[in-house]
Design a protein around this motif. Structure first.
Motif, PDB file in Angstrom:
ATOM      1  N   ALA A 137       0.826  -1.197   0.000  1.00 30.60           N
ATOM      2  CA  ALA A 137       0.000   0.000   0.000  1.00 30.60           C
ATOM      3  C   ALA A 137       0.865   1.255   0.000  1.00 30.60           C
ATOM      4  O   ALA A 137       0.479   2.291  -0.524  1.00 30.60           O
ATOM      5  CB  ALA A 137      -0.918  -0.010   1.213  1.00 30.60           C
ATOM      6  N   THR A 138       2.053   1.171   0.561  1.00 31.99           N
ATOM      7  CA  THR A 138       2.852   2.372   0.723  1.00 31.99           C
ATOM      8  C   THR A 138       4.236   2.275   0.111  1.00 31.99           C
ATOM      9  O   THR A 138       4.919   3.274  -0.029  1.00 31.99           O
ATOM     10  CB  THR A 138       3.018   2.702   2.220  1.00 31.99           C
ATOM     11  OG1 THR A 138       3.544   1.560   2.879  1.00 31.99           O
ATOM     12  CG2 THR A 138       1.694   3.087   2.837  1.00 31.99           C
ATOM     13  N   LEU A 139       4.670   1.075  -0.249  1.00 31.80           N
ATOM     14  CA  LEU A 139       5.991   0.910  -0.859  1.00 31.80           C
ATOM     15  C   LEU A 139       5.840   0.572  -2.330  1.00 31.80           C
ATOM     16  O   LEU A 139       5.204  -0.416  -2.689  1.00 31.80           O
ATOM     17  CB  LEU A 139       6.777  -0.206  -0.155  1.00 31.80           C
ATOM     18  CG  LEU A 139       8.160  -0.503  -0.733  1.00 31.80           C
ATOM     19  CD1 LEU A 139       9.086   0.693  -0.568  1.00 31.80           C
ATOM     20  CD2 LEU A 139       8.764  -1.725  -0.062  1.00 31.80           C
ATOM     21  N   HIS A 140       6.401   1.416  -3.168  1.00 34.31           N
ATOM     22  CA  HIS A 140       6.231   1.245  -4.599  1.00 34.31           C
ATOM     23  C   HIS A 140       7.588   1.135  -5.269  1.00 34.31           C
ATOM     24  O   HIS A 140       8.487   1.927  -5.003  1.00 34.31           O
ATOM     25  CB  HIS A 140       5.482   2.440  -5.199  1.00 34.31           C
ATOM     26  CG  HIS A 140       4.264   2.821  -4.445  1.00 34.31           C
ATOM     27  ND1 HIS A 140       3.049   2.237  -4.656  1.00 34.31           N
ATOM     28  CD2 HIS A 140       4.084   3.733  -3.457  1.00 34.31           C
ATOM     29  CE1 HIS A 140       2.155   2.763  -3.832  1.00 34.31           C
ATOM     30  NE2 HIS A 140       2.760   3.671  -3.085  1.00 34.31           N
ATOM     31  N   ARG A 141       7.691   0.185  -6.149  1.00 35.37           N
ATOM     32  CA  ARG A 141       8.886   0.064  -6.963  1.00 35.37           C
ATOM     33  C   ARG A 141       8.792   1.085  -8.087  1.00 35.37           C
ATOM     34  O   ARG A 141       7.729   1.299  -8.666  1.00 35.37           O
ATOM     35  CB  ARG A 141       8.927  -1.342  -7.546  1.00 35.37           C
ATOM     36  CG  ARG A 141      10.283  -1.989  -7.572  1.00 35.37           C
ATOM     37  CD  ARG A 141      10.136  -3.381  -8.130  1.00 35.37           C
ATOM     38  NE  ARG A 141       9.486  -4.282  -7.192  1.00 35.37           N
ATOM     39  CZ  ARG A 141      10.172  -5.049  -6.345  1.00 35.37           C
ATOM     40  NH1 ARG A 141      11.474  -4.997  -6.322  1.00 35.37           N
ATOM     41  NH2 ARG A 141       9.548  -5.862  -5.515  1.00 35.37           N
TER      42      ARG A 141
END
Lengths: 153, 153
Positions: free
Chosen positions: B18-22
């Motif tokens: 939900a909060t960590l994006h590659r």
């Protein structure tokens, strides 16, 4: 092409100059004491890795969290087997407008905080912004703390 | 003890949450294109070193300056002899209040810019804030560019 200022603090081997100042260990420890965001470097499968982590200073050690099974975990397990593996931890504060700032470099061995240290880590609550399970506590024991400041004499 | 947020971007091996994006390579390159202050990590006599440097992106390569004879120079000379030595170069933008930000990691071999490349470096003027002679140009050729962003989905 517009000229770009170079925050070049790399030359730690050079004497103090008009604008580059070496920081004493005591001042370095004072600067990093409040905790916040630092950057950790360690060896990885594709070469060295630098990643930002939020850290705290507890009993003179750097403490941060990561995720079990993540890229750092693998390296940490190697570190557990080989206690001589060191990592670098860096904290800085840079003002690009005034072209000044400081950088503190902590070097030392790192290891996972083990089960018998859980009580110790319980005093170091960390809430990862990134969410998810990040239940691996890492401690870096400083063996060398150096710092440099760029700015007016 | 007040709780501290943990900007834990270390777990690059985990899926998007939900909060960590590659970040894709293209977006990474876009984020670092303007140049500015980045952090370089390399092996040193006392273990890994992280130091801030001002950089520019020229023809897809990271370029920064350092001082001949400095701590990085020694390592660079080793790199010249052994072209397989890689370093890490990281750029980030972190907002501790909003608890969000991004971090781009560039990995690749590095080497001194040689005499026959002087004309090339002449297009990359850099004015070191730290002053002194920093006539050593360093180029990092990216072989792997990865990035991650922490923040709202």
């Amino acid at each position: 092409m517009a000229e770009t200022a170079n925050f070049d603090l790399a030359a730690t081997g050079e004497p103090d100059g008009a604008t580059l100042h070496r920081l004493g260990e005591e001042e370095c420890l004072r600067l990093i004491a409040p905790g916040g965001v630092g950057r950790v470097a360690f060896g990885g499968a594709d070469g060295p890795v630098i990643l930002p982590v939020n850290y705290r200073v507890v009993d003179g050690a750097i403490v941060f969290r990561t995720r079990a099974g993540g890229v750092m975990d693998r390296d940490l397990r190697t570190g557990v087997r080989n206690v001589d593996i060191k990592i670098a931890f860096e904290v800085d504060e840079i003002d690009p407008v005034r072209e000044e700032g400081w950088s503190v470099l902590v070097q030392g061995p790192f290891h996972q905080v083990t089960a018998d240290e859980v009580r110790w880590t319980a005093d170091v609550p960390v809430r990862p912004w990134a969410g998810g399970d990040r239940d691996l506590y890492v401690r870096v024991t400083p063996t060398r703390v150096t710092g440099r400041r760029v700015g007016p004499a």
